[in-house]
Design an enzyme around this catalytic site. Structure first.
Site, PDB file in Angstrom:
ATOM      1  N   ASN A  13       0.890  -1.068   0.029  1.00  0.00           N
ATOM      2  CA  ASN A  13       0.075   0.100   0.056  1.00  0.00           C
ATOM      3  C   ASN A  13       1.006   1.137  -0.007  1.00  0.00           C
ATOM      4  OD1 ASN A  13      -2.718   0.690   2.292  1.00  0.00           O
ATOM      5  ND2 ASN A  13      -2.613   1.233   0.088  1.00  0.00           N
ATOM      6  N   ASN A  65      -6.806  10.535  -0.486  1.00  0.00           N
ATOM      7  CA  ASN A  65      -7.035   9.274  -1.249  1.00  0.00           C
ATOM      8  C   ASN A  65      -6.441   9.296  -2.598  1.00  0.00           C
ATOM      9  OD1 ASN A  65      -8.195   6.822  -0.050  1.00  0.00           O
ATOM     10  ND2 ASN A  65      -9.993   7.804   0.438  1.00  0.00           N
ATOM     11  N   CYS A  74      -6.164   5.973   7.439  1.00  0.00           N
ATOM     12  CA  CYS A  74      -5.484   5.001   6.671  1.00  0.00           C
ATOM     13  C   CYS A  74      -4.446   4.434   7.551  1.00  0.00           C
ATOM     14  CB  CYS A  74      -4.631   5.779   5.619  1.00  0.00           C
ATOM     15  SG  CYS A  74      -3.690   4.734   4.658  1.00  0.00           S
ATOM     16  N   GLY A  75      -4.644   3.214   7.624  1.00  0.00           N
ATOM     17  CA  GLY A  75      -3.840   2.496   8.745  1.00  0.00           C
ATOM     18  C   GLY A  75      -2.531   2.174   8.164  1.00  0.00           C
ATOM     19  N   GLU A 191     -10.557  -0.828  -2.401  1.00  0.00           N
ATOM     20  CA  GLU A 191     -10.442   0.350  -1.627  1.00  0.00           C
ATOM     21  C   GLU A 191     -11.376   1.690  -2.209  1.00  0.00           C
ATOM     22  OE1 GLU A 191      -7.328   2.444   0.527  1.00  0.00           O
ATOM     23  OE2 GLU A 191      -6.231   0.489   0.471  1.00  0.00           O
ATOM     24  N   ARG A 192     -12.314   1.961  -1.257  1.00  0.00           N
ATOM     25  CA  ARG A 192     -12.709   3.366  -1.637  1.00  0.00           C
ATOM     26  C   ARG A 192     -11.867   4.441  -1.899  1.00  0.00           C
ATOM     27  NH1 ARG A 192     -16.148   6.565   2.912  1.00  0.00           N
ATOM     28  NH2 ARG A 192     -14.131   6.688   3.961  1.00  0.00           N
ATOM     29  N   CYS A 201      -4.685  -3.116   2.755  1.00  0.00           N
ATOM     30  CA  CYS A 201      -5.488  -2.020   3.375  1.00  0.00           C
ATOM     31  C   CYS A 201      -5.540  -2.188   5.065  1.00  0.00           C
ATOM     32  CB  CYS A 201      -7.014  -2.144   2.751  1.00  0.00           C
ATOM     33  SG  CYS A 201      -8.037  -0.932   3.407  1.00  0.00           S
ATOM     34  N   GLY A 202      -4.682  -1.448   5.824  1.00  0.00           N
ATOM     35  CA  GLY A 202      -4.488  -1.412   7.197  1.00  0.00           C
ATOM     36  C   GLY A 202      -5.628  -1.544   7.824  1.00  0.00           C
TER      37      GLY A 202
HETATM   38  N1  API Z   1      -9.410   4.174   1.068  1.00  0.00           N
HETATM   39  C1  API Z   1      -9.815   4.208   2.470  1.00  0.00           C
HETATM   40  C2  API Z   1      -8.686   5.184   3.282  1.00  0.00           C
HETATM   41  C3  API Z   1      -7.240   4.264   3.022  1.00  0.00           C
HETATM   42  C4  API Z   1      -7.505   3.003   3.868  1.00  0.00           C
HETATM   43  C5  API Z   1      -6.107   2.039   3.479  1.00  0.00           C
HETATM   44  N2  API Z   1      -5.296   2.576   2.496  1.00  0.00           N
HETATM   45  C6  API Z   1      -5.751   1.697   4.925  1.00  0.00           C
HETATM   46  O1  API Z   1      -4.596   1.384   4.901  1.00  0.00           O
HETATM   47  O2  API Z   1      -6.318   1.771   5.901  1.00  0.00           O
HETATM   48  C7  API Z   1     -11.213   5.086   2.788  1.00  0.00           C
HETATM   49  O3  API Z   1     -11.260   5.844   1.889  1.00  0.00           O
HETATM   50  O4  API Z   1     -11.992   4.569   3.447  1.00  0.00           O
END
Ligand code: API
Length: 263
Positions: A13, A65, A74-75, A191-192, A201-202
């Protein structure tokens, strides 16, 4: 504006990070962020972060994003900005910083490439048919599946993220399969805000670990290893049957390269 940027990745990521402690960047235009994150016409990343000063804390994390819009927590980004803060000399081996979903504590290895990030507590897990829906700093839909390796995660994830229930706010869609080799799981995420599958995705793997504890009715102090396309992450937490607390998302956070760009 001439900007120095740093490229980090946490289990694949990946993010562009900018040291904005001097507040050189007052605000970032959505189109510009999307252009920087574009994998053909820009630097290329799942997201962009600004490290800013914050009275009473080591720093503030501002997250965008890849679509250019400011995002929820974002984790993996949180783990990478901790590694970035150490690289800049802002912190040594632990930190407390502000993010969009509140205060986070984290600790980092001496080498600076492995980070354990505390996530917000979680009390609410809802059901959507046989899927679990919960917010770990970002909203997540968690669905158990089989033959995950062969699944068309883009098509199936896109359909759920854009259905009548989720279209407006969006949601991150996680498909999970029980691992045959370990006590953990294999997870793939649409991922949104990236509007595509990411390599990790964390907040997503955190949501999966909590949902699986609920699903399997396991309680106490739990450690869940999770394999993602980009590597391995681990989630540690306490679950008393009602509340999930002391949640830590742990794994690699590495500097890939640094460069300069004219914005
Ligand atoms: N795309 C996610 C945010 C980043 C999450 C992801 N990259 C992570 O590591 O948590 C959202 O808009 O809800």
């Amino acid at each position: 504006m001439h900007i120095k940027f740093f490229k980090y990745q946490g289990a694949g990521n990946d993010f562009v990070l900018i040291d904005n402690r001097e507040a050189t960047i007052k605000s970032l235009d959505n189109k510009l962020v999307a252009q920087i994150c574009d994998r053909r016409f820009g630097i290329g990343a799942d997201g962009l972060m600004l490290l800013q000063t914050e009275p009473g804390y080591d720093f503030r994390m501002i997250y965008y994003n890849a679509d250019g819009k400011e995002g929820s927590m974002c984790g993996n980004g949180g783990r990478c900005i901790v590694a970035f803060a150490k690289h800049l000399g802002v912190i040594t081996d632990t930190t407390t910083f502000q993010a969009v979903d509140g205060v986070h504590y984290a600790k980092i290895s001496a080498e600076g490439d492995w980070v354990s990030l505390q996530m917000i507590d979680v009390e609410v897990i809802e059901k959507d048919n046989d899927a679990y829906v919960l917010n770990t700093g970002s909203p997540h839909y968690v669905k158990l599946t089989t033959n995950l390796e062969a699944k068309n995660v883009y098509n199936e994830g896109y359909a759920i993220r854009n259905n009548t229930k989720y279209k407006t706010e969006g949601i991150n869609v996680n498909f999970v399969e029980k691992s045959k080799e370990t006590e953990g799981y294999f997870v793939r995420t649409f991922e949104r805000g990236v509007e595509n599958e990411t390599y990790a995705c964390g907040t997503g793997v955190t949501a999966v670990a909590l949902a699986m504890a609920k699903h399997n009715k396991t309680f106490g102090t739990i450690s869940t290893p999770i394999k993602v396309l980009g590597g391995d992450l681990n989630i540690r937490f306490n679950f008393d049957g009602k509340k999930f607390s002391n949640i830590f998302l742990e794994g690699p956070a590495k500097l890939v390269f640094e460069g300069e760009v004219e914005l």
